[in-house]
Design an enzyme around this catalytic site. Structure first.
Site, PDB file in Angstrom:
ATOM      1  N   LYS A  52      -5.638  -9.878   7.080  1.00  0.00           N
ATOM      2  CA  LYS A  52      -5.763  -9.107   5.831  1.00  0.00           C
ATOM      3  C   LYS A  52      -6.664  -9.852   4.854  1.00  0.00           C
ATOM      4  O   LYS A  52      -6.577 -11.087   4.767  1.00  0.00           O
ATOM      5  CB  LYS A  52      -4.358  -8.891   5.242  1.00  0.00           C
ATOM      6  CG  LYS A  52      -4.295  -7.980   4.033  1.00  0.00           C
ATOM      7  CD  LYS A  52      -2.845  -7.720   3.611  1.00  0.00           C
ATOM      8  CE  LYS A  52      -2.724  -6.811   2.415  1.00  0.00           C
ATOM      9  NZ  LYS A  52      -1.319  -6.507   2.064  1.00  0.00           N
ATOM     10  N   SER A 127       0.283  -1.811   1.507  1.00  0.00           N
ATOM     11  CA  SER A 127      -1.113  -2.124   1.311  1.00  0.00           C
ATOM     12  C   SER A 127      -1.797  -2.719   2.548  1.00  0.00           C
ATOM     13  O   SER A 127      -3.026  -2.748   2.590  1.00  0.00           O
ATOM     14  CB  SER A 127      -1.247  -3.116   0.151  1.00  0.00           C
ATOM     15  OG  SER A 127      -0.631  -4.350   0.469  1.00  0.00           O
ATOM     16  N   SER A 151       4.641  -3.697   2.010  1.00  0.00           N
ATOM     17  CA  SER A 151       3.261  -3.559   2.476  1.00  0.00           C
ATOM     18  C   SER A 151       3.001  -3.928   3.930  1.00  0.00           C
ATOM     19  O   SER A 151       1.917  -3.658   4.435  1.00  0.00           O
ATOM     20  CB  SER A 151       2.334  -4.387   1.598  1.00  0.00           C
ATOM     21  OG  SER A 151       2.016  -3.654   0.449  1.00  0.00           O
TER      22      SER A 151
END
Ligand code: GLN
Length: 448
Positions: A52, A127, A151
């Site tokens: 990420k 997210s 997330s």
């Protein structure tokens, strides 16, 4: 090369922000040479991973999907990155996310939304949407994400993969860009519990660079998984996790998994967590307060984007932040500043801290009676791109089942629970007691 080709062929899905095309091939060659030289392979030898874009890899970008960090290059490795490299993992690139990990759909990325691999008109969740989609679309084998209030788990549910948020402090946050520091945890997205356990085994554990990392001894996750039996396992089913507003197909699919666990010898115990209604409110007060403080460092002077023309220093700060941050990030900075301001602190921030304590006590109490708490990960299956962007409060409700474990700091994961009648994935959430990641992964293995 297979992975790199698939990544190249899936550009439209907007999953990868940066692909380490040459770096990954060079890494593969170096690993091969190591093997040829007779060196023992590391525990994650050659594992192709996606990271990420809020986790630092030295010499690479670290955008957090924000314009304000668009031109920033990381000067050090996150502890997790260091540990993965030491065990011979390889990174294929950095993946898309909601800006600064604020969001539930990946639509808050300044690089545009990610498309759900199961239906490109729908969101992958957020997210960590890029992380979940990259695993689901075979664009890596395991991905790292971050989970502040869901997330990792919610996108795992939307993309039909396993997503683990460990106990707060289990994995070092050093090198993870902070959002809500007392909630943030790096998490793992994988096809199954076994893959997640292999990575957790390497990255978990105390770290001198993160004072909130835990000294608690790291478990033998593979062994703990093997020790799990559904026979006699007490599964707490909170009635608040099955409200009348719950999507009926989500309800049926999760119930079917619970019934299957019961048929395999587990005992389903109805429990009640009466304060559940306050979870979203407490979460959005506490995390926006922390975010408003954490994001103060992005001032145009120290990191990344600086507005081109400003009359004086104050204007430079204002212009850089005005131009650099997206709408949701600004909304949260303002909300967080408000709840921390004199006169409102006691009404909002302090109250929310007290609610946090109540959650901790309630979940502790519940987990004293049952082995695990189970329910849906998300109240609905993946929704259409654009469907919820008009109403931030509706978007926040996507986290209603995931924020409690974050408020309490407990480990939790999402495991695939099947597909609804439109072929959309649905996930089941399992919440365990502190440091029981191995047990959760073992249960996930049995129910997947
Ligand atoms: N969707 C939640 C939020 O917007 C959770 C985000 C996260 O876990 N990073 O805050």
């Amino acid at each position: 090369r297979d992975y790199l080709e698939r990544i190249e062929g899936s550009r439209d899905s907007n999953i990868y922000l940066t692909v380490f095309t040459e770096g990954a091939v060079a890494r593969a060659r170096a690993l091969d040479a190591k093997l040829q030289a007779g060196d023992a392979p590391g525990r994650l030898f050659g594992l192709p991973m996606a990271i990420k874009d809020n986790i630092a890899i030295k010499g690479e970008g670290l955008t957090c999907a924000s314009k304000i960090l668009g031109n920033y290059t990381s000067v050090y490795d996150a502890t997790v990155v260091e540990r993965l490299l030491a065990e011979d993992a390889m990174f294929l690139g950095k993946v898309n996310m909601d800006e600064f990990a604020m969001g539930s759909s990946n639509e808050n990325s300044s690089f545009g939304p990610v498309r759900n691999p199961y239906d490109p008109t729908r969101v992958p969740g957020g997210s960590s949407g890029g992380s979940a989609a990259s695993v689901a679309a075979d664009l890596c084998m395991v991905a790292l994400g971050s989970d502040t209030g869901g997330s990792v788990r919610q996108p795992a549910s939307f993309c039909n993969v396993v997503g683990l948020k460990p106990t707060y402090g289990r994995i070092s946050r050093y090198g993870l860009v902070a959002f809500g520091s007392s909630f943030d945890q790096i998490g793992i997205l994988a096809k199954n519990g076994d893959d997640a356990a292999a990575v957790l085994q390497v990255i978990a554990g105390d770290d001198g660079s993160d004072s909130t990392s835990s000294h608690h001894e790291v478990g033998d996750y593979a062994g703990e998984m093997d020790a799990v039996s559904l026979e006699g396992l007490k599964v707490g089913v909170p009635k608040e996790y099955f409200p009348s507003t719950l999507n009926s197909e989500v309800r049926d699919l999760v119930q079917a998994r619970l019934d299957a666990m019961q048929a395999a010898g587990a005992e389903l115990v109805e429990i009640t967590l009466p304060e559940s209604d306050y979870a979203i409110a407490a979460y959005y007060i506490l995390t926006t307060a922390e975010a408003s403080s954490n994001l103060a460092r992005f001032d145009g002077a120290r990191y990344g984007y600086r507005s081109a023309e400003s009359e004086d220093l104050a204007a430079m700060y204002v212009n850089s932040r005005t131009e650099g941050f997206g709408k949701e990030v600004k909304r949260r900075i303002m909300l967080g500043t408000y709840v921390l301001s004199a006169g409102y602190y006691d009404t909002y921030y302090k109250k929310a801290q007290q609610v946090r304590r109540v959650f901790l006590d309630r979940y502790r109490e519940a987990l004293g009676k049952v082995d695990v708490i189970a329910g849906p990960t998300s109240p609905f299956p993946p929704f259409g791109i654009g469907d919820k962007t008009g109403d931030p409060l509706e978007m926040y409700l996507a986290d209603v089942f995931t924020v409690p474990a974050s408020i309490a700091g407990l480990p939790a994961l999402s495991v695939p629970a099947g597909f609804d009648s439109s072929g959309l994935p649905v996930g089941m959430q399992l919440i365990g007691n502190f440091f029981e990641e191995g047990k959760l992964l073992g249960i996930a293995r049995k129910v997947q």
